[in-house]
Motif scaffolding. Structure first.
Motif, PDB file in Angstrom:
ATOM      1  N   ASN A   1       0.827  -1.202   0.055  1.00 17.35           N
ATOM      2  CA  ASN A   1       0.030   0.122  -0.149  1.00 17.35           C
ATOM      3  C   ASN A   1       0.905   1.255  -0.089  1.00 17.35           C
ATOM      4  O   ASN A   1       1.859   1.414   0.800  1.00 17.35           O
ATOM      5  N   GLY A   2       0.456   2.211  -0.782  1.00 22.45           N
ATOM      6  CA  GLY A   2       1.125   3.517  -0.844  1.00 22.45           C
ATOM      7  C   GLY A   2       2.580   3.412  -1.813  1.00 22.45           C
ATOM      8  O   GLY A   2       3.249   4.387  -1.740  1.00 22.45           O
ATOM      9  N   ALA A   3       2.557   2.417  -2.364  1.00 25.42           N
ATOM     10  CA  ALA A   3       4.144   2.030  -3.167  1.00 25.42           C
ATOM     11  C   ALA A   3       4.022   3.111  -4.555  1.00 25.42           C
ATOM     12  O   ALA A   3       5.081   3.384  -4.914  1.00 25.42           O
ATOM     13  N   GLY A   4       2.946   3.426  -4.930  1.00 23.85           N
ATOM     14  CA  GLY A   4       2.954   4.479  -5.904  1.00 23.85           C
ATOM     15  C   GLY A   4       2.161   3.637  -7.095  1.00 23.85           C
ATOM     16  O   GLY A   4       2.238   4.258  -8.419  1.00 23.85           O
ATOM     17  N   LYS A   5       1.378   2.572  -7.091  1.00 22.47           N
ATOM     18  CA  LYS A   5       0.904   1.825  -8.239  1.00 22.47           C
ATOM     19  C   LYS A   5      -0.218   2.767  -8.767  1.00 22.47           C
ATOM     20  O   LYS A   5      -0.424   2.770 -10.293  1.00 22.47           O
ATOM     21  N   SER A   6      -1.244   3.258  -8.007  1.00 20.74           N
ATOM     22  CA  SER A   6      -2.320   4.054  -8.738  1.00 20.74           C
ATOM     23  C   SER A   6      -1.865   5.515  -9.286  1.00 20.74           C
ATOM     24  O   SER A   6      -1.982   5.593 -10.334  1.00 20.74           O
ATOM     25  N   THR A   7      -0.667   5.781  -8.803  1.00 20.85           N
ATOM     26  CA  THR A   7      -0.106   6.835  -9.193  1.00 20.85           C
ATOM     27  C   THR A   7       0.643   6.479 -10.862  1.00 20.85           C
ATOM     28  O   THR A   7       0.373   7.615 -11.613  1.00 20.85           O
ATOM     29  N   LEU A   8       1.209   5.513 -10.911  1.00 16.53           N
ATOM     30  CA  LEU A   8       1.738   5.095 -11.959  1.00 16.53           C
ATOM     31  C   LEU A   8       0.524   4.924 -13.007  1.00 16.53           C
ATOM     32  O   LEU A   8       0.851   5.539 -14.304  1.00 16.53           O
TER      33      LEU A   8
HETATM   34  N1  LIG Z   1      -2.429  13.938  -5.321  1.00 16.22           N
HETATM   35  C1  LIG Z   1      -1.522  13.458  -4.219  1.00 16.22           C
HETATM   36  N2  LIG Z   1      -0.921  14.516  -3.648  1.00 16.22           N
HETATM   37  C2  LIG Z   1      -0.113  13.920  -2.372  1.00 16.22           C
HETATM   38  N3  LIG Z   1       0.158  12.640  -2.140  1.00 16.22           N
HETATM   39  C3  LIG Z   1      -0.281  11.726  -3.072  1.00 16.22           C
HETATM   40  C4  LIG Z   1      -1.186  12.132  -3.961  1.00 16.22           C
HETATM   41  N4  LIG Z   1      -1.680  10.935  -4.823  1.00 16.22           N
HETATM   42  C5  LIG Z   1      -0.899   9.874  -3.762  1.00 16.22           C
HETATM   43  N5  LIG Z   1      -0.133  10.449  -2.842  1.00 16.22           N
HETATM   44  C6  LIG Z   1       0.583   9.679  -1.982  1.00 16.22           C
HETATM   45  O1  LIG Z   1       1.539   8.821  -3.075  1.00 16.22           O
HETATM   46  C7  LIG Z   1       1.741   7.785  -2.475  1.00 16.22           C
HETATM   47  C8  LIG Z   1       1.432   6.692  -3.372  1.00 16.22           C
HETATM   48  O2  LIG Z   1       0.121   6.632  -3.692  1.00 16.22           O
HETATM   49  P1  LIG Z   1      -0.679   5.508  -4.487  1.00 16.22           P
HETATM   50  O3  LIG Z   1      -2.197   5.765  -4.540  1.00 16.22           O
HETATM   51  O4  LIG Z   1      -0.171   5.624  -5.881  1.00 16.22           O
HETATM   52  O5  LIG Z   1      -0.058   4.131  -3.938  1.00 16.22           O
HETATM   53  P2  LIG Z   1      -0.658   2.618  -4.304  1.00 16.22           P
HETATM   54  O6  LIG Z   1       0.565   1.923  -4.383  1.00 16.22           O
HETATM   55  O7  LIG Z   1      -1.761   2.546  -5.381  1.00 16.22           O
HETATM   56  O8  LIG Z   1      -1.493   2.172  -2.769  1.00 16.22           O
HETATM   57  P3  LIG Z   1      -2.804   1.231  -2.546  1.00 16.22           P
HETATM   58  O9  LIG Z   1      -2.208  -0.313  -2.925  1.00 16.22           O
HETATM   59  O10 LIG Z   1      -3.027   1.695  -1.173  1.00 16.22           O
HETATM   60  O11 LIG Z   1      -3.874   1.549  -3.812  1.00 16.22           O
HETATM   61  C9  LIG Z   1       0.823   7.497  -1.079  1.00 16.22           C
HETATM   62  O12 LIG Z   1       1.798   8.060  -0.080  1.00 16.22           O
HETATM   63  C10 LIG Z   1      -0.016   8.363  -1.122  1.00 16.22           C
HETATM   64  O13 LIG Z   1      -0.604   9.218  -0.063  1.00 16.22           O
END
Ligand SMILES: Nc1ncnc2c1ncn2[C@@H]1O[C@H](COP(=O)(O)OP(=O)(O)OP(=O)(O)O)[C@@H](O)[C@H]1O
Length: 244
Positions: A39-46
């Protein structure tokens, strides 16, 4: 083999937080790729970076050889990149079928959606019986199927699936896997982020692991899952524990 998507040195920072750290990979056309990570690794951001909801701080993204780094999400959707969201947000007051027609209207010209194509997608995603129901009345599984159907209605060449198996029963998950396999076998390139690893590995031929915004493993699913580093960061199994 033709490369459909290419990321080169992609970085994304939110203030001091780095959520994509020099991410680079090529996706061959027709490949099904899984992405896992804590969780929070950055997958959805990618996905936000690939789909165009976010722009990278630096680096470049190419789709079918064209630089799309600064193109909007709508432009990328018309080019053939479609995305399903972790939390489905259909137009709740519209019917399931109308939701598909809207997606088709915004998608890739000519490849997604006429009425016949939308009807075929309803069939493929197991929603034909729900076509006239308001989307707001659907169960979780049906909403997830609608999320998939809406992405398909836009006529994607590349489908980005964000945690579509979460919260489903084993049987529902199995059905969903069958549906995604059908999409893959029709030639659509797929990148699927998923915590339900057994569902993912039933579909994908390649797995990437992300930790703190970095790619830490990339290869065949069995080899990646057997990697001690992956077991430690993703499943919390310390390397020393196993040898103790
Ligand atoms: N718009 C934003 N502004 C600031 N921080 C952000 C923003 N979007 C995401 N983050 C942070 O970036 C990091 C990665 O978030 P992300 O949602 O990409 O993780 P994830 O791997 O998809 O997590 P999960 O498995 O919980 O869905 C997290 O620490 C999140 O809080």
């Amino acid at each position: 083999m033709t490369t459909i998507l290419s990321l080169s040195g992609v970085n994304k920072h939110f203030g001091a937080l780095t959520v994509a750290d020099n991410v680079a990979f090529d996706l061959p056309e027709g490949q099904a790729l899984g992405i896992i990570g804590p969780n929070g690794a950055g997958k959805s951001t990618l996905f936000n970076l690939i789909g165009g909801a976010l722009s990278p701080s630096s680096g470049a993204i190419f789709f079918e050889g064209r630089d799309v780094t600064r193109k909007s999400a709508a432009e990328r959707c018309r080019m053939g990149i479609a995305r399903s969201f972790q939390i489905p947000h259909p137009f709740t007051g519209m019917s399931v079928y109308e939701n598909l027609l809207v997606a088709a209207a915004f998608g890739a010209p000519g490849s997604g959606g006429g009425r016949e194509v939308c009807a075929e997608i309803l069939e493929r995603t197991g929603l034909m019986g729900e076509a006239n129901r308001p989307a707001g009345s659907l169960t979780l599984l049906e909403r997830k199927r609608l999320e998939l159907a809406r992405a398909l209605a836009s006529g994607p060449k590349l489908l980005l699936l964000d945690e579509i198996a979460g919260g489903l029963t084993e049987a529902e998950c199995h059905d969903l896997v069958e549906t995604v396999c059908g999409i893959r076998d029709a030639g659509v390139s797929i990148i699927w982020i998923e915590h339900v690893v057994h569902a993912l590995t039933a579909v994908v031929e390649r797995l990437i692991v992300i930790d703190f915004g970095r790619i830490v493993a990339d290869g065949k699913p069995a080899a990646v899952m057997a990697d001690p580093l992956v077991q430690e960061i993703y499943m919390g199994i310390a390397v020393d524990d196993e040898t103790a």
